[in-house]
Design a protein around this motif. Structure first.
Motif, short mmCIF file in Angstrom:
data_model
loop_
_atom_site.label_atom_id
_atom_site.label_comp_id
_atom_site.label_asym_id
_atom_site.label_seq_id
_atom_site.Cartn_x
_atom_site.Cartn_y
_atom_site.Cartn_z
N LEU A 37 18.48 -23.90 -8.42
CA LEU A 37 17.41 -22.93 -8.64
C LEU A 37 17.43 -22.47 -10.09
O LEU A 37 18.49 -22.18 -10.64
CB LEU A 37 17.58 -21.70 -7.73
CG LEU A 37 17.83 -21.95 -6.24
CD1 LEU A 37 17.96 -20.62 -5.51
CD2 LEU A 37 16.72 -22.79 -5.64
N THR A 38 16.26 -22.41 -10.69
CA THR A 38 16.12 -21.81 -12.01
C THR A 38 15.51 -20.43 -11.83
O THR A 38 14.43 -20.28 -11.26
CB THR A 38 15.24 -22.68 -12.92
OG1 THR A 38 15.90 -23.92 -13.15
CG2 THR A 38 15.01 -21.99 -14.26
N LEU A 39 16.24 -19.41 -12.30
CA LEU A 39 15.83 -18.02 -12.12
C LEU A 39 15.35 -17.44 -13.44
O LEU A 39 15.81 -17.83 -14.52
CB LEU A 39 16.99 -17.17 -11.58
CG LEU A 39 17.74 -17.70 -10.36
CD1 LEU A 39 18.85 -16.73 -9.98
CD2 LEU A 39 16.81 -17.92 -9.19
N ALA A 40 14.46 -16.49 -13.38
CA ALA A 40 13.99 -15.77 -14.55
C ALA A 40 13.53 -14.39 -14.12
O ALA A 40 13.33 -14.13 -12.92
CB ALA A 40 12.85 -16.52 -15.25
N LYS A 41 13.37 -13.52 -15.07
CA LYS A 41 12.87 -12.19 -14.78
C LYS A 41 11.47 -12.28 -14.20
O LYS A 41 10.67 -13.13 -14.61
CB LYS A 41 12.86 -11.35 -16.07
CG LYS A 41 12.39 -9.91 -15.89
CD LYS A 41 12.39 -9.18 -17.21
CE LYS A 41 11.85 -7.76 -17.05
NZ LYS A 41 11.79 -7.06 -18.36
N ASP A 42 11.15 -11.42 -13.25
CA ASP A 42 9.82 -11.43 -12.64
C ASP A 42 8.74 -11.36 -13.71
O ASP A 42 8.69 -10.42 -14.51
CB ASP A 42 9.65 -10.22 -11.70
CG ASP A 42 10.17 -10.51 -10.31
OD1 ASP A 42 10.34 -11.69 -10.00
OD2 ASP A 42 10.42 -9.56 -9.56
N GLY A 43 7.87 -12.39 -13.73
CA GLY A 43 6.77 -12.42 -14.67
C GLY A 43 7.13 -12.84 -16.07
O GLY A 43 6.28 -12.91 -16.94
N ALA A 44 8.42 -13.13 -16.32
CA ALA A 44 8.83 -13.50 -17.67
C ALA A 44 8.50 -14.95 -17.96
O ALA A 44 8.46 -15.78 -17.08
CB ALA A 44 10.33 -13.26 -17.84
N LYS A 45 8.28 -15.27 -19.22
CA LYS A 45 8.00 -16.63 -19.65
C LYS A 45 9.19 -17.11 -20.47
O LYS A 45 9.52 -16.50 -21.49
CB LYS A 45 6.74 -16.67 -20.52
CG LYS A 45 5.53 -16.00 -19.86
CD LYS A 45 4.43 -15.78 -20.86
CE LYS A 45 3.32 -14.93 -20.25
NZ LYS A 45 2.28 -14.62 -21.23
N PRO A 46 9.89 -18.16 -20.04
CA PRO A 46 11.02 -18.64 -20.80
C PRO A 46 10.64 -18.90 -22.25
O PRO A 46 9.62 -19.50 -22.55
CB PRO A 46 11.41 -19.93 -20.08
CG PRO A 46 10.90 -19.73 -18.69
CD PRO A 46 9.65 -18.93 -18.84
N GLY A 47 11.48 -18.42 -23.17
CA GLY A 47 11.22 -18.60 -24.58
C GLY A 47 10.38 -17.50 -25.18
O GLY A 47 10.11 -17.50 -26.38
N SER A 48 9.97 -16.53 -24.38
CA SER A 48 9.13 -15.46 -24.89
C SER A 48 9.95 -14.20 -25.07
O SER A 48 11.11 -14.12 -24.71
CB SER A 48 7.97 -15.17 -23.92
OG SER A 48 8.46 -14.57 -22.75
N ALA A 49 9.30 -13.17 -25.61
CA ALA A 49 9.99 -11.91 -25.83
C ALA A 49 10.39 -11.25 -24.53
O ALA A 49 11.29 -10.41 -24.49
CB ALA A 49 9.10 -10.96 -26.65
N ASP A 50 9.72 -11.64 -23.42
CA ASP A 50 10.05 -11.06 -22.12
C ASP A 50 11.48 -11.38 -21.72
O ASP A 50 12.06 -10.70 -20.89
CB ASP A 50 9.09 -11.57 -21.05
CG ASP A 50 7.68 -11.05 -21.26
OD1 ASP A 50 7.56 -9.98 -21.86
OD2 ASP A 50 6.73 -11.72 -20.83
N CYS A 51 12.02 -12.48 -22.24
CA CYS A 51 13.35 -12.91 -21.84
C CYS A 51 14.44 -12.37 -22.76
O CYS A 51 15.62 -12.63 -22.53
CB CYS A 51 13.43 -14.44 -21.82
SG CYS A 51 12.78 -15.12 -20.29
#
Length: 514
Positions: free
Chosen positions: A266-280
């Motif tokens: 599984l690849t997880l990320a913050k809800d609504g975040a875009k990998p490589g963006s400031a959201d991460c």
């Protein structure tokens, strides 16, 4: 009470299904609660369970046996008016999903007896209409008033623990008293109360030391996955890959219905975040990966010569995942935010896997549906209620599966099963995405696919929701880096999606556009 770690979660997970079963058997909420507490206590006495033991099955079987020892009936339902054993067989097999062979073993009776008593009971209750009886039982069990039994069940175990500690203390004091009495007299002498003197005792030989053997360790193998509690969401899942294409070792064919290989990532990320963006930024990690080693990837064919590919189901918000557990032999679901685990099916029998199996999730992520051959089960994750679906209760896409297989190389059905997305196969249509009405089997929309530089081959990855489809574009030979797009199935509008794995099989979760 370290010994009972996990017992509280087991109670909260299974108490509703146990009370529902007990209510069908007894017809009384009060008696159903008593019967459920008895079964919970029985499981608790042997807690923690062995790695190969299913606590849910243990609790239900304890409930069945207790009911047969002291059968009770209250209320005026037709079910409680039939004899206890046929009543139990009907509830266990038609509501709980137990097989006839299972119940024959539990009750120590022939399988033929189980089948005949169930047939007779169904004829009495609904004139042979099995689906109608299943619906009635599911409705009655779903209406059960279920208080939280955690405190009462844990209290029973605490009282037993205190009683056991008291008896252990008494048992320990007895040998201490014997040792103290021996210490008052010289060794080798025995007090002769009749003569008032000490007499030498006959010599004795020292007994040989007793060799203590430790309990055997459980056989090595895949263990049930324990989902990490996290605020991250599942972005997508990919298989880890079957070694040697999942071929069985040697010439011996794989046992029908057994998991040939397992393991998804599984690849997880913050809800609504875009990998490589400031959201991460400042997220540790974002994205991150988690292994699910017991998520089945392939299931052996009935002839043992091949295997069915299996995929998990991930909710659209990325919070929940469901899959066939290679460790437990049944479908399970996990919520990564709360850590709650639910069972979505009974333990699979060989007949359930002859045509493969499948799990799907509703658009809102609350309901999971498992297909096991001709049997289907729907589970409400919030309440934990598992309901057998009537035979023939299939989606429009499933009804059109044979037609779709003849006309398209691959297709993906929408969450509701009403629409199908597939890439056209003839001439210019191979550059279009077809949105097909599964009921009429007509192409409702033919949408032009995006054309990034060098990309000439398209494949549908899956539906994000009831309206959007994700497609993958690559070169003809697959040597061009993949480009992913989300397409609106109504307007055809496209948006690029980044951060997805270039894998042959990918299951989408919470995907955002770039």
């Amino acid at each position: 009470m370290r010994r009972y770690i996990g017992y509280r979660e087991f109670i909260q997970r299974d108490q509703r299904s146990l009370v529902g079963t007990a209510l069908l058997l007894t017809g009384s909420h009060e008696q159903a609660i008593r019967l459920t507490l008895w079964s919970l206590r029985t499981v608790g006495l042997s807690w923690p369970p062995a790695p190969w033991e299913d606590s849910t099955t243990h609790a239900h079987i304890a409930l069945y046996r207790r009911f047969l020892r002291k059968p009770t009936a209250a209320g005026s339902t037709a079910l409680v008016r039939i004899p206890p054993r046929p009543r139990l067989l009907v509830v266990a097999c038609l509501h709980d999903g137990r097989t006839h062979a299972e119940m024959a073993t539990v009750l120590g009776i022939p399988v033929e007896t189980v089948e005949s008593e169930i047939t007779e009971a169904v004829a009495t209750l609904t004139k042979g209409n099995v689906d109608r009886l299943k619906t009635r039982m599911a409705t009655a069990a779903g209406e059960a008033s279920v208080p939280d039994l955690t405190r009462r069940a844990m209290g029973t175990l605490r009282r037993r623990r205190n009683r056991a500690a008291f008896l252990t203390t008494i048992a320990a004091l007895v040998p201490i008293g014997v040792i103290a009495a021996i210490a008052l007299f010289p060794q080798g002498h025995v007090w002769n109360s009749a003569l008032g003197e000490r007499n030498p005792s006959p010599p004795t030989t020292s007994p040989e030391a007793v060799r203590v053997a430790s309990s055997p360790e459980p056989a090595p193998g895949v263990q049930p996955w324990r989902a990490p509690r996290t605020s991250l969401a599942i972005r997508y899942a990919v298989p880890e890959g079957c070694p040697g294409d999942a071929a069985p070792a040697g010439d011996k064919p794989a046992e029908p219905g057994k998991v040939v290989c397992a393991g998804w990532k599984l690849t997880l990320a913050k809800d609504g975040a875009k990998p490589g963006s400031a959201d991460c930024e400042d997220q540790t990690p974002c994205p991150s990966t988690v292994r699910v080693p017991d998520a089945a990837e392939r299931l052996a064919h009935a002839d043992g010569q091949g295997s069915w590919p299996l995929s998990p189901a991930v909710s659209a918000d990325g919070h929940r995942i469901a899959y066939l557990s290679a460790a437990e032999g049944r479908y399970v679901a996990h919520d990564l935010h709360s850590g709650v685990k639910r069972y979505l099916s009974p333990v699979l029998a060989p007949s359930d896997t002859e045509g493969g199996t499948r799990v799907s999730v509703s658009p809102n992520g609350r309901h999971f549906t498992v297909q096991l051959g001709a049997r289907r089960f729907r589970t409400d994750f919030t309440t934990g209620t598992m309901t057998p679906l009537p035979a023939g209760h299939v989606t429009a896409a499933e009804q059109a599966a044979d037609w779709l297989g003849k006309n398209y190389r691959a297709w993906r059905d929408s969450p509701g099963g009403r629409q199908v997305a597939a890439v056209g196969t003839k001439g210019a249509e191979s550059r279009n995405l077809h949105i097909i009405d599964a009921r009429t089997r007509q192409v409702s929309r033919s949408l032009p696919l995006p054309s990034p530089d060098g990309a000439a081959k398209a494949a549908v990855v899956g539906w994000l929701n009831t309206r959007e489809v994700v497609v993958k574009m690559t070169g003809k030979a697959g040597d061009h880096p993949a480009a992913f797009f989300r397409m609106d199935a109504v307007t055809g509008r496209t948006h690029p999606v980044t951060g997805l794995a270039d894998d042959n099989l990918i299951v989408l979760g919470a995907v955002t556009e770039s």
